[in-house]
Design a protein around this motif. Sequence first.
Motif, mmCIF file in Angstrom:
data_model
loop_
_atom_site.group_PDB
_atom_site.id
_atom_site.type_symbol
_atom_site.label_atom_id
_atom_site.label_comp_id
_atom_site.label_asym_id
_atom_site.label_seq_id
_atom_site.Cartn_x
_atom_site.Cartn_y
_atom_site.Cartn_z
ATOM 1 N N LYS A 282 -4.875 7.841 4.287
ATOM 2 C CA LYS A 282 -6.238 8.276 4.003
ATOM 3 C C LYS A 282 -6.182 9.274 2.854
ATOM 4 O O LYS A 282 -6.211 10.492 3.065
ATOM 5 C CB LYS A 282 -6.855 8.939 5.243
ATOM 6 N N PHE A 283 -6.092 8.763 1.632
ATOM 7 C CA PHE A 283 -5.934 9.643 0.481
ATOM 8 C C PHE A 283 -7.262 9.889 -0.208
ATOM 9 O O PHE A 283 -8.137 9.042 -0.247
ATOM 10 C CB PHE A 283 -4.967 9.036 -0.541
ATOM 11 N N ARG A 284 -7.363 11.099 -0.790
ATOM 12 C CA ARG A 284 -8.495 11.419 -1.657
ATOM 13 C C ARG A 284 -7.954 11.538 -3.085
ATOM 14 O O ARG A 284 -6.816 11.965 -3.275
ATOM 15 C CB ARG A 284 -9.138 12.727 -1.205
ATOM 16 N N TYR A 285 -8.750 11.143 -4.043
ATOM 17 C CA TYR A 285 -8.293 11.158 -5.432
ATOM 18 C C TYR A 285 -9.329 11.845 -6.317
ATOM 19 O O TYR A 285 -10.521 11.562 -6.210
ATOM 20 C CB TYR A 285 -8.108 9.729 -5.948
ATOM 21 N N LEU B 252 -20.663 5.886 -12.903
ATOM 22 C CA LEU B 252 -19.209 5.773 -12.718
ATOM 23 C C LEU B 252 -18.674 7.009 -11.987
ATOM 24 O O LEU B 252 -17.929 6.879 -11.013
ATOM 25 C CB LEU B 252 -18.509 5.621 -14.071
ATOM 26 N N TYR B 253 -19.084 8.186 -12.425
ATOM 27 C CA TYR B 253 -18.592 9.407 -11.786
ATOM 28 C C TYR B 253 -19.053 9.501 -10.324
ATOM 29 O O TYR B 253 -18.335 10.012 -9.466
ATOM 30 C CB TYR B 253 -19.052 10.641 -12.572
ATOM 31 N N LEU C 227 -16.780 7.165 -8.470
ATOM 32 C CA LEU C 227 -15.420 7.709 -8.350
ATOM 33 C C LEU C 227 -15.362 8.824 -7.305
ATOM 34 O O LEU C 227 -14.383 8.937 -6.561
ATOM 35 C CB LEU C 227 -14.918 8.221 -9.707
ATOM 36 N N LEU D 26 -8.242 9.085 -11.245
ATOM 37 C CA LEU D 26 -8.804 7.727 -11.151
ATOM 38 C C LEU D 26 -9.117 7.133 -12.524
ATOM 39 O O LEU D 26 -8.922 5.934 -12.748
ATOM 40 C CB LEU D 26 -10.074 7.754 -10.294
ATOM 41 N N ARG E 148 -11.205 12.722 -9.953
ATOM 42 C CA ARG E 148 -11.745 11.832 -10.981
ATOM 43 C C ARG E 148 -10.784 11.608 -12.143
ATOM 44 O O ARG E 148 -10.634 10.485 -12.626
ATOM 45 C CB ARG E 148 -13.066 12.420 -11.495
ATOM 46 N N TRP F 222 -11.113 -0.885 -10.195
ATOM 47 C CA TRP F 222 -11.233 -0.956 -11.656
ATOM 48 C C TRP F 222 -11.302 -2.391 -12.151
ATOM 49 O O TRP F 222 -11.987 -2.677 -13.143
ATOM 50 C CB TRP F 222 -10.084 -0.199 -12.316
ATOM 51 N N PRO G 240 -4.131 3.025 -1.956
ATOM 52 C CA PRO G 240 -5.185 2.719 -0.977
ATOM 53 C C PRO G 240 -6.315 3.734 -1.052
ATOM 54 O O PRO G 240 -6.085 4.905 -1.367
ATOM 55 C CB PRO G 240 -4.456 2.847 0.365
ATOM 56 N N LEU G 241 -7.522 3.297 -0.778
ATOM 57 C CA LEU G 241 -8.662 4.201 -0.729
ATOM 58 C C LEU G 241 -8.825 4.759 0.678
ATOM 59 O O LEU G 241 -8.393 4.144 1.661
ATOM 60 C CB LEU G 241 -9.940 3.468 -1.153
ATOM 61 N N PHE G 242 -9.454 5.908 0.768
ATOM 62 C CA PHE G 242 -9.730 6.566 2.055
ATOM 63 C C PHE G 242 -10.474 5.602 2.987
ATOM 64 O O PHE G 242 -10.212 5.529 4.179
ATOM 65 C CB PHE G 242 -10.584 7.804 1.782
ATOM 66 N N SER G 243 -11.379 4.834 2.407
ATOM 67 C CA SER G 243 -12.104 3.799 3.160
ATOM 68 C C SER G 243 -12.239 2.561 2.288
ATOM 69 O O SER G 243 -12.341 2.685 1.074
ATOM 70 C CB SER G 243 -13.524 4.258 3.500
ATOM 71 N N VAL H 67 -7.575 1.516 -5.430
ATOM 72 C CA VAL H 67 -8.027 2.011 -6.734
ATOM 73 C C VAL H 67 -7.933 0.895 -7.774
ATOM 74 O O VAL H 67 -8.843 0.696 -8.584
ATOM 75 C CB VAL H 67 -7.155 3.214 -7.172
ATOM 76 N N CYS I 180 -6.326 -1.508 -15.448
ATOM 77 C CA CYS I 180 -6.699 -2.519 -14.442
ATOM 78 C C CYS I 180 -7.921 -3.287 -14.920
ATOM 79 O O CYS I 180 -9.053 -2.888 -14.666
ATOM 80 C CB CYS I 180 -7.008 -1.867 -13.106
ATOM 81 N N ILE J 189 -15.432 6.776 -3.892
ATOM 82 C CA ILE J 189 -14.195 6.093 -3.482
ATOM 83 C C ILE J 189 -13.014 7.058 -3.419
ATOM 84 O O ILE J 189 -12.108 6.880 -2.614
ATOM 85 C CB ILE J 189 -13.855 4.880 -4.386
ATOM 86 N N GLY J 190 -13.032 8.099 -4.258
ATOM 87 C CA GLY J 190 -11.983 9.122 -4.201
ATOM 88 C C GLY J 190 -12.191 10.076 -3.036
ATOM 89 O O GLY J 190 -11.350 10.920 -2.759
ATOM 90 N N GLU J 191 -13.344 9.923 -2.373
ATOM 91 C CA GLU J 191 -13.731 10.734 -1.214
ATOM 92 C C GLU J 191 -13.749 12.231 -1.554
ATOM 93 O O GLU J 191 -13.244 13.067 -0.824
ATOM 94 C CB GLU J 191 -12.800 10.438 -0.024
ATOM 95 N N THR J 192 -14.373 12.525 -2.715
ATOM 96 C CA THR J 192 -14.534 13.934 -3.078
ATOM 97 C C THR J 192 -16.013 14.344 -3.139
ATOM 98 O O THR J 192 -16.335 15.429 -3.604
ATOM 99 C CB THR J 192 -13.880 14.228 -4.456
ATOM 100 N N VAL K 73 0.851 -1.180 0.000
ATOM 101 C CA VAL K 73 0.000 0.000 0.000
ATOM 102 C C VAL K 73 0.897 1.245 0.000
ATOM 103 O O VAL K 73 1.854 1.316 0.759
ATOM 104 C CB VAL K 73 -0.899 -0.040 1.253
ATOM 105 N N ASP L 111 -17.825 14.998 -0.625
ATOM 106 C CA ASP L 111 -18.101 15.876 0.506
ATOM 107 C C ASP L 111 -17.029 16.971 0.493
ATOM 108 O O ASP L 111 -15.981 16.829 1.104
ATOM 109 C CB ASP L 111 -18.017 15.005 1.783
#
Lengths: 95, 261
Positions: free
Chosen positions: A49-52, B148-149, B152, A57, A54, B90, B27-30, B86, A64, B155-158, A21, B160
Amino acid sequence: LSGTRGPIVAPLPSALATARVIEDLGRIDYPEGIQSPQVELNLNAKHGKFRYDRDFLLQFMAVCKEKPDSLPPLDAIGMEPTDQNFTMSRGGSGR
Amino acid sequence: QEVDMQAQADNIRTVFNDPKNFNVKHPLFSPWTLWFDSAMTKGRNLPQTPMTAFPQTPQPQTPGGLGHAAQGWMEDIKRVISFDSVEEFWGLYNNIVPPSQLPPKANYYLFKEGIIPAWEDDANKNGGKWSIQLPKDKNRGHIDKMWLYTMLAAIGETCDPLLAEGEFDGPPQSLITGVIVSTRPQFYRLSIWTRTAPTGTGGAEDDKLRERIEAIGRNFKTSVLGYADAQKLQGPLATEVEFLSHKDSEKKGKQTRKIVV
């Protein structure tokens, strides 16, 4: 007897299963043409704790494609496409 | 040491450097869990698959946990898979059916791991949802991208936008618990579920919460779905992007406070 060919060789674990990770996004050098995640989203990021964003991504979509080992057969959960001509792994940019 | 740095750089291989032999993942935020149900599978006795391949839907047994209603609700909802990177997202996305190809009564529920897609879950019971309903004929060509958006952003935690303004030291608490796409004979619905909902008591705390909830709605409408800020969306079979607390949803028709962006 047919059982003399030796043990069944287990498939090698996929890269996904063994990959580490990422702990520090700043240390990753993406190849040319790949856009890094938006820095503003992770100014105070801790503990992975990352934010990504769009656009970052979406770049993974065409790369993948491997079916997850733990994905149940789709017909077993009733998830079958209504269009018989539909094929998986669409790929492309999705835009 | 130039050589060392080069060696170190060589050591880190993302999926973009080497799609087969990458050694780091994002890794994802959650961690997230995808759930699915469809009218076609309701009550149908589906063939058993090995436990390892098909984890059973958990039935929380905690005291004060789920009531009878939630257990019934969850009965036909199948847990598909959990993931926390991530790359895994996918791999899943590229191997399942998009909403435009689902039968006319089906739902995908993408929720944070440990939260079941039901009002009764502790993480949802004081929350609500932003949702939009879209007529099917006009949106068949857009729904897959919209879903999809939405995923994304989740999972991208955007989803909020005011998340980072959390006051405490630890990782900020996201207000998002999950996202849903529903297909129906005449329309699609997309929803974002939140952990809390303003109660309309008028206190400073509640005003602040309302502000944050509204920011989620505006971001959903403009950044995720791509509509203009002031665009009117209501029409036959179509709704605006609107918020309703789960408690108000239960009231059905009685006095409810809807927020519209």
